[in-house]
Design a protein around this motif. Structure first.
Motif, mmCIF file in Angstrom:
data_model
loop_
_atom_site.group_PDB
_atom_site.id
_atom_site.type_symbol
_atom_site.label_atom_id
_atom_site.label_comp_id
_atom_site.label_asym_id
_atom_site.label_seq_id
_atom_site.Cartn_x
_atom_site.Cartn_y
_atom_site.Cartn_z
ATOM 1 N N ILE A 73 1.366 49.513 11.812
ATOM 2 C CA ILE A 73 0.714 50.296 12.858
ATOM 3 C C ILE A 73 -0.725 50.625 12.465
ATOM 4 C CG2 ILE A 73 0.748 52.494 14.120
ATOM 5 C CD1 ILE A 73 3.838 52.445 13.765
ATOM 6 N N ALA A 74 -0.923 50.993 11.204
ATOM 7 C CA ALA A 74 -2.277 51.306 10.733
ATOM 8 C C ALA A 74 -3.186 50.081 10.811
ATOM 9 C CB ALA A 74 -2.221 51.836 9.306
ATOM 10 N N TYR A 75 -2.679 48.921 10.399
ATOM 11 C CA TYR A 75 -3.489 47.706 10.449
ATOM 12 C C TYR A 75 -3.851 47.341 11.882
ATOM 13 C CZ TYR A 75 -2.644 46.553 5.513
ATOM 14 O OH TYR A 75 -2.623 46.556 4.139
ATOM 15 N N ALA A 76 -2.887 47.392 12.781
ATOM 16 C CA ALA A 76 -3.173 47.047 14.174
ATOM 17 C C ALA A 76 -4.217 47.991 14.761
ATOM 18 C CB ALA A 76 -1.885 47.095 15.002
ATOM 19 N N THR A 77 -4.114 49.267 14.403
ATOM 20 C CA THR A 77 -5.086 50.250 14.888
ATOM 21 C C THR A 77 -6.478 49.949 14.334
ATOM 22 O OG1 THR A 77 -3.335 51.923 14.962
ATOM 23 C CG2 THR A 77 -5.613 52.708 15.024
ATOM 24 N N ALA A 78 -6.551 49.688 13.042
ATOM 25 C CA ALA A 78 -7.845 49.417 12.413
ATOM 26 C C ALA A 78 -8.457 48.106 12.913
ATOM 27 C CB ALA A 78 -7.688 49.381 10.896
ATOM 28 N N LEU A 79 -7.623 47.106 13.160
ATOM 29 C CA LEU A 79 -8.143 45.836 13.690
ATOM 30 C C LEU A 79 -8.774 46.040 15.059
ATOM 31 C CD1 LEU A 79 -5.255 43.459 12.595
ATOM 32 C CD2 LEU A 79 -7.651 43.241 11.907
ATOM 33 N N GLN A 80 -8.141 46.872 15.882
ATOM 34 C CA GLN A 80 -8.699 47.126 17.202
ATOM 35 C C GLN A 80 -9.943 48.008 17.141
ATOM 36 O OE1 GLN A 80 -8.420 46.056 20.186
ATOM 37 N NE2 GLN A 80 -9.713 47.619 21.159
ATOM 38 N N GLU A 81 -9.897 49.028 16.306
ATOM 39 C CA GLU A 81 -10.982 50.005 16.284
ATOM 40 C C GLU A 81 -12.244 49.493 15.576
ATOM 41 O OE1 GLU A 81 -11.052 52.578 17.962
ATOM 42 O OE2 GLU A 81 -9.020 53.313 18.297
ATOM 43 N N SER A 82 -12.063 48.745 14.489
ATOM 44 C CA SER A 82 -13.228 48.371 13.672
ATOM 45 C C SER A 82 -13.172 46.962 13.100
ATOM 46 C CB SER A 82 -13.347 49.350 12.493
ATOM 47 O OG SER A 82 -12.243 49.170 11.610
ATOM 48 N N LYS A 83 -12.105 46.219 13.437
ATOM 49 C CA LYS A 83 -11.866 44.902 12.821
ATOM 50 C C LYS A 83 -11.742 45.003 11.306
ATOM 51 C CE LYS A 83 -14.112 42.324 16.543
ATOM 52 N NZ LYS A 83 -15.149 41.312 16.901
ATOM 53 N N LEU A 84 -11.268 46.146 10.841
ATOM 54 C CA LEU A 84 -11.080 46.420 9.411
ATOM 55 C C LEU A 84 -12.406 46.495 8.652
ATOM 56 C CD1 LEU A 84 -7.884 44.453 8.255
ATOM 57 C CD2 LEU A 84 -8.223 46.929 8.225
ATOM 58 N N PHE A 85 -13.426 47.009 9.307
ATOM 59 C CA PHE A 85 -14.692 47.287 8.631
ATOM 60 C C PHE A 85 -14.941 48.787 8.656
ATOM 61 C CE2 PHE A 85 -15.412 42.840 9.960
ATOM 62 C CZ PHE A 85 -15.841 42.302 8.757
ATOM 63 N N ASN A 86 -15.647 49.271 7.659
ATOM 64 C CA ASN A 86 -15.954 50.698 7.575
ATOM 65 C C ASN A 86 -17.270 50.964 8.309
ATOM 66 O OD1 ASN A 86 -15.458 53.341 6.793
ATOM 67 N ND2 ASN A 86 -16.546 53.134 4.855
ATOM 68 N N LEU A 87 -17.189 51.103 9.616
ATOM 69 C CA LEU A 87 -18.374 51.181 10.469
ATOM 70 C C LEU A 87 -19.015 52.570 10.414
ATOM 71 C CD1 LEU A 87 -17.032 49.341 13.659
ATOM 72 C CD2 LEU A 87 -18.211 48.364 11.677
ATOM 73 N N ASP A 88 -20.335 52.594 10.327
ATOM 74 C CA ASP A 88 -21.050 53.876 10.348
ATOM 75 C C ASP A 88 -21.580 54.183 11.747
ATOM 76 O OD1 ASP A 88 -23.048 52.004 10.550
ATOM 77 O OD2 ASP A 88 -24.198 52.720 8.820
ATOM 78 N N SER A 158 0.879 40.962 15.465
ATOM 79 C CA SER A 158 1.209 39.784 14.655
ATOM 80 C C SER A 158 0.331 39.703 13.408
ATOM 81 C CB SER A 158 1.063 38.506 15.484
ATOM 82 O OG SER A 158 2.009 38.482 16.532
ATOM 83 N N ASP A 159 -0.982 39.870 13.586
ATOM 84 C CA ASP A 159 -1.887 39.840 12.433
ATOM 85 C C ASP A 159 -1.602 41.002 11.483
ATOM 86 O OD1 ASP A 159 -3.094 37.568 13.367
ATOM 87 O OD2 ASP A 159 -4.896 38.574 14.108
ATOM 88 N N ALA A 160 -1.261 42.149 12.059
ATOM 89 C CA ALA A 160 -0.964 43.317 11.225
ATOM 90 C C ALA A 160 0.268 43.067 10.355
ATOM 91 C CB ALA A 160 -0.742 44.546 12.110
ATOM 92 N N LYS A 161 1.253 42.368 10.888
ATOM 93 C CA LYS A 161 2.454 42.058 10.103
ATOM 94 C C LYS A 161 2.125 41.092 8.966
ATOM 95 C CE LYS A 161 5.956 42.914 13.661
ATOM 96 N NZ LYS A 161 6.979 42.294 14.541
ATOM 97 N N ILE A 162 1.240 40.141 9.216
ATOM 98 C CA ILE A 162 0.815 39.217 8.167
ATOM 99 C C ILE A 162 0.143 39.988 7.030
ATOM 100 C CG2 ILE A 162 -0.804 37.346 7.630
ATOM 101 C CD1 ILE A 162 -0.263 36.260 10.447
ATOM 102 N N LEU A 163 -0.763 40.879 7.389
ATOM 103 C CA LEU A 163 -1.459 41.675 6.380
ATOM 104 C C LEU A 163 -0.495 42.554 5.596
ATOM 105 C CD1 LEU A 163 -4.575 42.809 8.467
ATOM 106 C CD2 LEU A 163 -4.523 41.064 6.672
ATOM 107 N N ALA A 164 0.436 43.180 6.293
ATOM 108 C CA ALA A 164 1.378 44.076 5.623
ATOM 109 C C ALA A 164 2.265 43.318 4.643
ATOM 110 C CB ALA A 164 2.221 44.812 6.650
ATOM 111 N N SER A 165 2.665 42.106 5.006
ATOM 112 C CA SER A 165 3.491 41.303 4.103
ATOM 113 C C SER A 165 2.797 41.080 2.768
ATOM 114 C CB SER A 165 3.804 39.939 4.737
ATOM 115 O OG SER A 165 4.580 40.093 5.902
ATOM 116 N N ALA A 166 1.498 40.867 2.824
ATOM 117 C CA ALA A 166 0.734 40.559 1.610
ATOM 118 C C ALA A 166 0.351 41.821 0.842
ATOM 119 C CB ALA A 166 -0.524 39.773 1.980
ATOM 120 N N PHE A 167 -0.305 42.758 1.514
ATOM 121 C CA PHE A 167 -0.928 43.876 0.794
ATOM 122 C C PHE A 167 0.055 44.944 0.341
ATOM 123 C CE2 PHE A 167 -4.655 42.005 2.850
ATOM 124 C CZ PHE A 167 -5.537 41.991 1.792
#
Length: 284
Positions: A73-88, A158-167
């Motif tokens: 859930i966190a990954y999917a949220t971050a992918l939508q909100e910032s594409k997993l970048f720490n935006l200023d 789907s992408d969030a599940k891939i990331l979670a499997s690895a990290f």
């Protein structure tokens, strides 16, 4: 033989000679920093910052003893909100990985630009959502974010599940990163290089050429808490975090569970290695 014919023969000979010479020279290979995730669910390419943030989110979740679904859930949220970048920057006063707003009580701007802090704030809100583990991902994320387009989180599952499997460490050896040699040999920025006790930037960079595993472990502990390896899954979480942050801390090698990752661009992925165990992730 006429002069013209001689010139023609010489030109052909020179051309053939140059062609043969150049054909033997290997072209210069440009090495671009980046990471890849390969798990049974699929594969993803990540920029280094994305990999670092993904590793941080997984570490914070482990510290809070949250299940993998919370990480998804966190990954999917971050992918939508910032594409997993720490935006200023962001909509209105939104900042950081999760685009949280200081005006809405998420924290001060400086705090929200710290991925460890912002991830903790996200999870603290998520676990208060009743039944979040069983509800559709988009609904759970929307309960936290209160976005104008809450439906947009779902397509990232789907992408969030891939990331979670690895990290999270569930799938070993699934993260691989490549760094240009200068990335790990000079991992200190100009501002950092000028900081310590008036040392020159050049001298500080020479110091930065040495791997800094102690500093890496301190930063890992900010997200994970204890860095003790109590299970193989936790070990692979730490190993993945270490590889994702290797460029930042000048790490040339990460070893765990009989294998090692190397920053050498000619060594691809995890290779068998002696001297590694399941009780310690070695950084050097």
């Amino acid at each position: 033989m006429t002069i013209a014919a001689i010139v023609l023969v010489l030109a052909v000979a020179i051309t053939v000679g140059l062609y043969n010479l150049l054909s033997r020279v290997e072209p210069l290979r440009e090495i671009v920093a980046g990471c890849s995730v390969d798990v049974p669910e699929g594969s993803l390419y990540l920029e280094v910052e994305q990999a670092q943030i993904a590793a941080t989110i997984a570490a914070v979740a482990a510290r809070r003893k949250l299940p993998e679904r919370a990480v998804v859930i966190a990954y999917a949220t971050a992918l939508q909100e910032s594409k997993l970048f720490n935006l200023d920057y962001g909509d209105r006063d939104s900042l950081g990985v999760f685009q949280q707003r200081p005006s809405q009580g998420w924290g001060k701007p400086k705090q929200l630009m710290d991925p460890v802090y912002s991830t903790n704030k996200f999870f603290a809100a998520l676990v208060k959502v009743k039944g979040y583990l069983k509800m559709p991902l988009a609904d759970a994320a929307q309960e936290v974010q209160r976005s104008a387009a809450g439906y947009a989180y779902g397509p990232h599952e789907s992408d969030a599940k891939i990331l979670a499997s690895a990290f999270t460490g569930r799938v070993p050896k699934s993260l691989k990163c490549v760094y240009p040699p200068e990335t790990t040999r000079s991992a200190t920025s100009d501002s950092d290089a000028k900081a310590a006790d008036g040392a020159s930037a050049g001298a500080a960079r020479n110091a930065a050429a040495e791997p800094r595993p102690a500093e890496a472990r301190r930063q890992l502990a900010r997200a994970l808490g204890s860095t003790a390896i109590v299970s193989k899954r936790r070990g692979w979480l730490v190993a993945s975090w270490s590889v994702a942050h290797a460029g930042k801390y000048g790490l040339r090698k990460v070893g765990y569970d009989g294998v090692a990752w190397s920053a050498d661009p000619d060594v691809e992925g995890w290779k068998p290695a002696t001297g590694t165990t399941t009780t310690e992730v070695r950084m050097s």
